[in-house]
Structure formats: C-alpha cells, structure tokens
Scaffold this active site. Sequence first.
Site, short mmCIF file in Angstrom:
data_model
loop_
_atom_site.label_atom_id
_atom_site.label_comp_id
_atom_site.label_asym_id
_atom_site.label_seq_id
_atom_site.Cartn_x
_atom_site.Cartn_y
_atom_site.Cartn_z
CD GLU A 91 -2.51 -1.13 2.92
OE1 GLU A 91 -3.18 -2.10 2.95
OE2 GLU A 91 -2.26 0.03 3.56
CB CYS A 105 2.37 7.24 3.74
SG CYS A 105 2.75 6.06 5.07
CB CYS A 112 5.62 -5.85 9.19
SG CYS A 112 6.88 -5.25 10.31
CB CYS A 116 3.22 -3.92 16.23
SG CYS A 116 5.03 -3.21 16.23
CB CYS A 119 0.49 -2.98 13.53
SG CYS A 119 1.15 -2.59 11.64
CB CYS A 334 0.37 0.78 9.07
SG CYS A 334 1.61 -0.45 8.88
#
Length: 350
Positions: A91, A105, A112, A116, A119, A334
């Site tokens: 994205e 951004c 990832c 976290c 997220c 995100c």
Amino acid sequence: MTVNLYDLSPEGLAGLLAAWGEPRFRANQVREWLYDKRVSSFDEMRNLPKKLRDRLKTETTLGVLAPISEQASHDGTLKRLYRLPDGQMIESVLMPYDDDRRTACISTQAGCAMGCVFCATGQMGFARHLTAAEIFEQAVLFARELEAQGERLSNVVLMGMGEPFHNYDESLAAVRRLMDDLGIGARHITVSTVGLAPMIRRFADEGLQVRLAISLHAATDEERSALLPVNKRWPLAELMVACREYVEKTGRRISFEWTAIQGENDTPEQARALGKLLKGLLCHVNIIPLNPTGGYAHGPSAADRVDRFAAILGECGVPATVRVRRGIDINAGCGQLKAAVLNKQADRSE
Ligand code: SAH
Ligand code: SF4
C-alpha cells in the site's frame, strides 16, 4: 527476464544501452524521461529512435507496480493498493495538508515480521522485502500524478507497510534515490522504525539530514513488550542509549510516535513515565489516536485523555503534539487496505 528500469543505477543503464550498441548520450536521455519528466510510457520518450523505444518496450519495464484498488477519504487522503509481479500486495498513501505539502507514505516490505499487536500489517506477518526500486517507484507514481495536476510531491515518509530498518540496505538506497532522482530534500524525508537499536546507530553514521521517527507507544518494558514484541530483543534501555547516541552524533531531533490506545497507554502515570524517559533528549512526541484494526480489540483514546497526556508531557519539558488521524474513513492505517481487500476476497470465496 525483463529489466525494471527503476532497478538500474546510472552506470547500469549506461551499460545496458552500450551493450545494445547505443551512443553514450542515450543513457542520459532515458534518465531524463524517467526521472525529470517522469513519463509513464516508452512512446512518450520522443527523442529516442523508434527502434530503441521498441527494444525498451520488449526487454524492459517502466516500473512494476500495478494499481489494483484505490480509496479517497473526505479529508483528501488517497490510499492505493498495488500488486507486485510475484502477486504480493503493498500500500501507499498520499496525504494533502492545508498548506502546500503533499506527503507520500510508502511501504518498505510486503507484510512485516515485527508483529506489533495493533498493526494490520503486523497481523499479516512477513512476506518479503521490497527492492529499492519497488520502494522508490511508489513515490515516483504519486509525483507523476501530482505534477499532471500542477502540484508537487514535497514529502515522503517510510511509514507504510513494513519495517524499514529490517530491510535496511534497500530502504536506504531508496531514500538516496528519492533525494538524487526525485529531488526530494533530505529534511522532507522521514524514516520510521519500531526501534532496531543497532540500525539506529548505523543510520546515525550515514551523515544524512533525513528525519528519524521511532515508534515508542509505551514507556516501560513490560507494557512495550506486550504491544511491540521487538522490545524483548532491544529493550527500552538499549533503545534509549541508541537514541541518545543518534542525537549526539547528528544533532538532529528524534520524533517519537505514540499511538494512543484507550485505557492502555494513555494514563497520566504513563505520560509521566514517558516524560521521565525522554527528559533532556532533543525530541518531539507525536500522539496519534489508534486506528482500530480487525485483529485488535481496543479503540482510540478519547480527545480529553489525549490532551491531558500531551499536557503532562509539556509539564515534564517534553514537546508533544496531538496529530489528527488521516483518512480514518478509508482505513488509511498501515496495512489496513490490504487487510480489507483480503477480507473481501475471503468473503467471496466463502
Ligand atoms: N515499521 C515502522 C514504520 C511503519 S508503521 C514503524 O513501526 O515505525 C508506521 C506507524 O504507524 C508506526 O508508528 C506504527 O506504530 C503506526 N501504526 C501501526 N498500526 C497503527 C494503528 N492501527 N493505528 C495507529 N497507528 C498505527
Ligand atoms: Fe511492522 Fe511497523 Fe506494523 Fe510494527 S507497526 S508490525 S514494525 S509495520
């Protein structure tokens, strides 16, 4: 295999064209079309002979990102999902501000590995690193579109999907190309990390004026490890030593990001603990209310709690700003667009 032109260094492009028997000046002409004029097709490269354009068309590509969905928010935020040649999805978000700023951004990884808990990208897990060209092209595409509207891409933040310092070399190569090939000033570029201490040290040694943001979100190890598992690997004490070294070495201010989660990390005690942790450090805290995600049951802190939190930091001598959440109506957090598309696909296959 076709060559992605955005993958080639100036020398790489010159080498390719020399191998095709082209005169030396052609490499500069192609680079001008790529980076100064930012064309989207080979046919627009009008000063190249047709034969060369045809060969470029068959043996190279002008980037690899294929837009597959897009959402525009009431506040002007534009969020786009791209498919990569191997089927991975990433994205990018474009955020217009009231002044002339236009901020892209961009993502540095598909997924990832940092996990976290709040997220959407972390909830997906890690797929792969992006190449410098794939990172860089996300900014090129927005720059090109803005220019067609008489506007200019002014800022880039590496705050999309992925952890830039887990993909350090490619992320840094992309940052250099944002400066060299796209003309974005170093001070207008921000790299955001979840806190990989050794890489913060390495970043301090790069001698760049690029801004550094650190996602902190908690001021004690117990609380931070519960939100950001990476804290177990590099606990706060080690992270803060790296931060202090960074500021000493570069003279640059660090931005600390604090995603405010109602009833989790927004109490006066936590504000005081954060104030103590950051005391005397050249820094700024950005407090951003949580964007709720499917895999995390908590919500954003209410405005009065966030204001109180910021006020306590101020009393501790730590500058803090409450940021508005951008694109909240389009899940511009995100990894959230990809999560939404995957959910839709899952709905369809049920
Ligand atoms: N991996 C890097 C950069 C990408 S995440 C990092 O973690 O810093 C960019 C920022 O978005 C981080 O500060 C991250 O904590 C924050 N973020 C992630 N999910 C969020 C959510 N659901 N709501 C608000 N902020 C979020
Ligand atoms: Fe990765 Fe950043 Fe999301 Fe954490 S917040 S999972 S580091 S993208």
